[in-house]
Design a protein around this motif. Structure first.
Motif, PDB file in Angstrom:
ATOM      1  N   CYS A  24      22.363  39.921  34.047  1.00 25.60           N
ATOM      2  CA  CYS A  24      23.118  40.555  35.128  1.00 25.60           C
ATOM      3  C   CYS A  24      23.965  39.526  35.875  1.00 25.60           C
ATOM      4  CB  CYS A  24      22.147  41.239  36.083  1.00 25.60           C
ATOM      5  SG  CYS A  24      22.814  41.562  37.709  1.00 25.60           S
ATOM      6  N   MET A  25      23.377  38.371  36.214  1.00 29.21           N
ATOM      7  CA  MET A  25      24.123  37.338  36.937  1.00 29.21           C
ATOM      8  C   MET A  25      25.277  36.806  36.083  1.00 29.21           C
ATOM      9  SD  MET A  25      22.523  37.456  39.724  1.00 29.21           S
ATOM     10  CE  MET A  25      22.602  36.117  40.884  1.00 29.21           C
ATOM     11  N   TYR A  26      25.044  36.711  34.790  1.00 31.12           N
ATOM     12  CA  TYR A  26      26.093  36.260  33.865  1.00 31.12           C
ATOM     13  C   TYR A  26      27.249  37.265  33.859  1.00 31.12           C
ATOM     14  CZ  TYR A  26      28.167  34.452  29.520  1.00 31.12           C
ATOM     15  OH  TYR A  26      29.019  33.930  28.582  1.00 31.12           O
ATOM     16  N   GLU A  27      26.905  38.554  33.837  1.00 28.65           N
ATOM     17  CA  GLU A  27      27.925  39.612  33.839  1.00 28.65           C
ATOM     18  C   GLU A  27      28.732  39.576  35.138  1.00 28.65           C
ATOM     19  OE1 GLU A  27      28.255  44.482  33.264  1.00 28.65           O
ATOM     20  OE2 GLU A  27      26.304  43.507  33.030  1.00 28.65           O
ATOM     21  N   ILE A  28      28.038  39.391  36.259  1.00 29.96           N
ATOM     22  CA  ILE A  28      28.723  39.305  37.561  1.00 29.96           C
ATOM     23  C   ILE A  28      29.642  38.075  37.599  1.00 29.96           C
ATOM     24  CG2 ILE A  28      28.394  38.889  40.036  1.00 29.96           C
ATOM     25  CD1 ILE A  28      25.834  40.616  39.849  1.00 29.96           C
ATOM     26  N   LEU A  29      29.150  36.951  37.060  1.00 27.70           N
ATOM     27  CA  LEU A  29      29.961  35.729  37.042  1.00 27.70           C
ATOM     28  C   LEU A  29      31.263  35.946  36.273  1.00 27.70           C
ATOM     29  CD1 LEU A  29      29.918  32.609  37.783  1.00 27.70           C
ATOM     30  CD2 LEU A  29      29.214  32.262  35.412  1.00 27.70           C
ATOM     31  N   LEU A  30      31.174  36.513  35.077  1.00 23.91           N
ATOM     32  CA  LEU A  30      32.372  36.747  34.261  1.00 23.91           C
ATOM     33  C   LEU A  30      33.341  37.691  34.972  1.00 23.91           C
ATOM     34  CD1 LEU A  30      31.024  37.122  30.600  1.00 23.91           C
ATOM     35  CD2 LEU A  30      31.882  35.073  31.740  1.00 23.91           C
ATOM     36  N   TYR A  31      32.785  38.734  35.579  1.00 20.95           N
ATOM     37  CA  TYR A  31      33.622  39.703  36.298  1.00 20.95           C
ATOM     38  C   TYR A  31      34.297  39.036  37.492  1.00 20.95           C
ATOM     39  CZ  TYR A  31      35.003  43.978  38.730  1.00 20.95           C
ATOM     40  OH  TYR A  31      35.728  44.963  39.355  1.00 20.95           O
ATOM     41  N   ALA A  32      33.531  38.220  38.218  1.00 16.18           N
ATOM     42  CA  ALA A  32      34.072  37.542  39.402  1.00 16.18           C
ATOM     43  C   ALA A  32      35.225  36.616  39.036  1.00 16.18           C
ATOM     44  CB  ALA A  32      32.972  36.758  40.112  1.00 16.18           C
ATOM     45  N   TYR A  33      35.115  35.968  37.886  1.00 16.12           N
ATOM     46  CA  TYR A  33      36.187  35.046  37.473  1.00 16.12           C
ATOM     47  C   TYR A  33      37.460  35.793  37.064  1.00 16.12           C
ATOM     48  CZ  TYR A  33      34.125  30.463  37.990  1.00 16.12           C
ATOM     49  OH  TYR A  33      33.628  29.298  38.536  1.00 16.12           O
ATOM     50  N   GLU A  34      37.322  37.074  36.769  1.00 14.89           N
ATOM     51  CA  GLU A  34      38.510  37.898  36.490  1.00 14.89           C
ATOM     52  C   GLU A  34      39.126  38.409  37.794  1.00 14.89           C
ATOM     53  OE1 GLU A  34      37.323  41.037  33.878  1.00 14.89           O
ATOM     54  OE2 GLU A  34      36.747  39.676  32.268  1.00 14.89           O
ATOM     55  N   HIS A  35      38.358  38.335  38.884  1.00 14.21           N
ATOM     56  CA  HIS A  35      38.817  38.854  40.183  1.00 14.21           C
ATOM     57  C   HIS A  35      38.460  37.849  41.283  1.00 14.21           C
ATOM     58  CE1 HIS A  35      39.308  42.753  38.142  1.00 14.21           C
ATOM     59  NE2 HIS A  35      38.129  42.528  37.611  1.00 14.21           N
ATOM     60  N   LEU A  36      38.873  36.606  41.068  1.00 10.74           N
ATOM     61  CA  LEU A  36      38.450  35.522  41.964  1.00 10.74           C
ATOM     62  C   LEU A  36      38.901  35.727  43.414  1.00 10.74           C
ATOM     63  CD1 LEU A  36      38.760  32.164  40.001  1.00 10.74           C
ATOM     64  CD2 LEU A  36      36.758  33.000  41.231  1.00 10.74           C
ATOM     65  N   LYS A  37      40.132  36.135  43.605  1.00  8.73           N
ATOM     66  CA  LYS A  37      40.637  36.290  44.980  1.00  8.73           C
ATOM     67  C   LYS A  37      39.850  37.348  45.732  1.00  8.73           C
ATOM     68  CE  LYS A  37      45.379  34.633  44.444  1.00  8.73           C
ATOM     69  NZ  LYS A  37      46.811  34.988  44.506  1.00  8.73           N
ATOM     70  N   GLU A  38      39.582  38.462  45.044  1.00  5.58           N
ATOM     71  CA  GLU A  38      38.833  39.545  45.699  1.00  5.58           C
ATOM     72  C   GLU A  38      37.416  39.098  46.045  1.00  5.58           C
ATOM     73  OE1 GLU A  38      42.031  41.552  43.215  1.00  5.58           O
ATOM     74  OE2 GLU A  38      40.683  39.848  42.995  1.00  5.58           O
ATOM     75  N   PHE A  39      36.782  38.341  45.137  1.00  7.85           N
ATOM     76  CA  PHE A  39      35.422  37.873  45.400  1.00  7.85           C
ATOM     77  C   PHE A  39      35.400  36.847  46.532  1.00  7.85           C
ATOM     78  CE2 PHE A  39      33.920  40.316  41.975  1.00  7.85           C
ATOM     79  CZ  PHE A  39      32.520  40.323  42.024  1.00  7.85           C
ATOM     80  N   LYS A  40      36.435  36.010  46.599  1.00  8.20           N
ATOM     81  CA  LYS A  40      36.492  35.043  47.693  1.00  8.20           C
ATOM     82  C   LYS A  40      36.713  35.762  49.026  1.00  8.20           C
ATOM     83  CE  LYS A  40      38.000  30.787  46.939  1.00  8.20           C
ATOM     84  NZ  LYS A  40      38.809  29.631  46.542  1.00  8.20           N
ATOM     85  N   MET A  41      37.440  36.869  48.987  1.00 10.26           N
ATOM     86  CA  MET A  41      37.607  37.672  50.199  1.00 10.26           C
ATOM     87  C   MET A  41      36.265  38.233  50.658  1.00 10.26           C
ATOM     88  SD  MET A  41      41.199  39.639  49.406  1.00 10.26           S
ATOM     89  CE  MET A  41      40.951  40.922  50.622  1.00 10.26           C
ATOM     90  N   ILE A  42      35.472  38.733  49.705  1.00 17.37           N
ATOM     91  CA  ILE A  42      34.150  39.288  50.050  1.00 17.37           C
ATOM     92  C   ILE A  42      33.242  38.188  50.589  1.00 17.37           C
ATOM     93  CG2 ILE A  42      32.033  40.310  49.098  1.00 17.37           C
ATOM     94  CD1 ILE A  42      33.864  41.766  47.034  1.00 17.37           C
TER      95      ILE A  42
END
Length: 205
Positions: free
Chosen positions: A96-114
């Motif tokens: 699960c953490m691996y899946e979240i990591l890959l997804y986050a790297y596709e949406h880095l700006k949005e994750f940094k906003m969160i």
């Protein structure tokens, strides 16, 4: 939505992301966003009712993906037969953490906003929410161990909270600092091994 509306929305989103990342939600100015986007305030309100609604539109689906993925992993673990759970302790949550990591790297700006810019919105408690879910899962697992005749020594609740919070902060550091993806994958694996071994030790397993 016609092409003109799509272009306007894109301009608003681009300007908003810059403003939120630079100043955070609380200090971000709607006036600046509208000015940068080159649209009128009236045009903005044709799309969003508030600054918060705009922030929600930018990050909401990404937050939902992460929380849904995390909660799904917890559910899947509880569905494993109790006697097999100890053998899957790190694999289900690790995937699960691996899946979240890959997804986050596709949406880095949005994750940094969160993670860095969301104070004043419902997203600012994301780590606390995940800690609460993980703490409950830990307690459920301790009950499983007890039923299997492998009781754990008592764990101080404050220490437990500190350790779980530290685990999530460590994970999110990878995303916040935008480490190269291959390096982040390696660090995640090492981190999972480290925390799994630590919890096994504390649980006397």
């Amino acid at each position: 939505m016609n092409q003109g509306e799509q272009t306007t929305l894109h301009l608003i989103h681009t300007a908003a992301m810059e403003e939120f990342l630079e100043k955070g939600f609380k200090s971000a100015s709607l006036r600046n966003i509208v000015k940068k986007a080159g649209v009128t305030t009236g045009a903005f309100y044709g799309y969003y009712s508030s600054k918060e609604a705009l922030f929600e539109a930018l990050v909401g689906e990404h937050y939902d993906f992460m929380m849904n993925c995390f909660c799904k992993a917890q559910r899947e673990f509880t569905q494993i037969p109790p006697q097999e759970q100890p053998d899957h302790l790190s694999s289900v949550s690790g995937a699960c953490m691996y899946e979240i990591l890959l997804y986050a790297y596709e949406h880095l700006k949005e994750f940094k906003m969160i993670l860095c810019c969301s104070e004043g919105t419902r997203f600012s408690n994301v780590i606390d929410e995940m800690v609460e879910i993980e703490t409950k899962a830990t307690h459920d697992y301790l009950e499983v161990l007890e039923k299997l005749g492998r009781p754990s020594p008592p764990i101080d609740e404050r220490l437990e909270h500190i350790l779980i919070t530290g685990m999530f902060n460590t994970f999110f550091e990878l995303i916040i600092h935008e480490m190269p993806l291959e390096q982040a994958k390696y660090y995640l694996k090492e981190m999972r091994d480290f925390y799994t071994a630590g919890w096994m030790k504390i649980m006397g397993q």
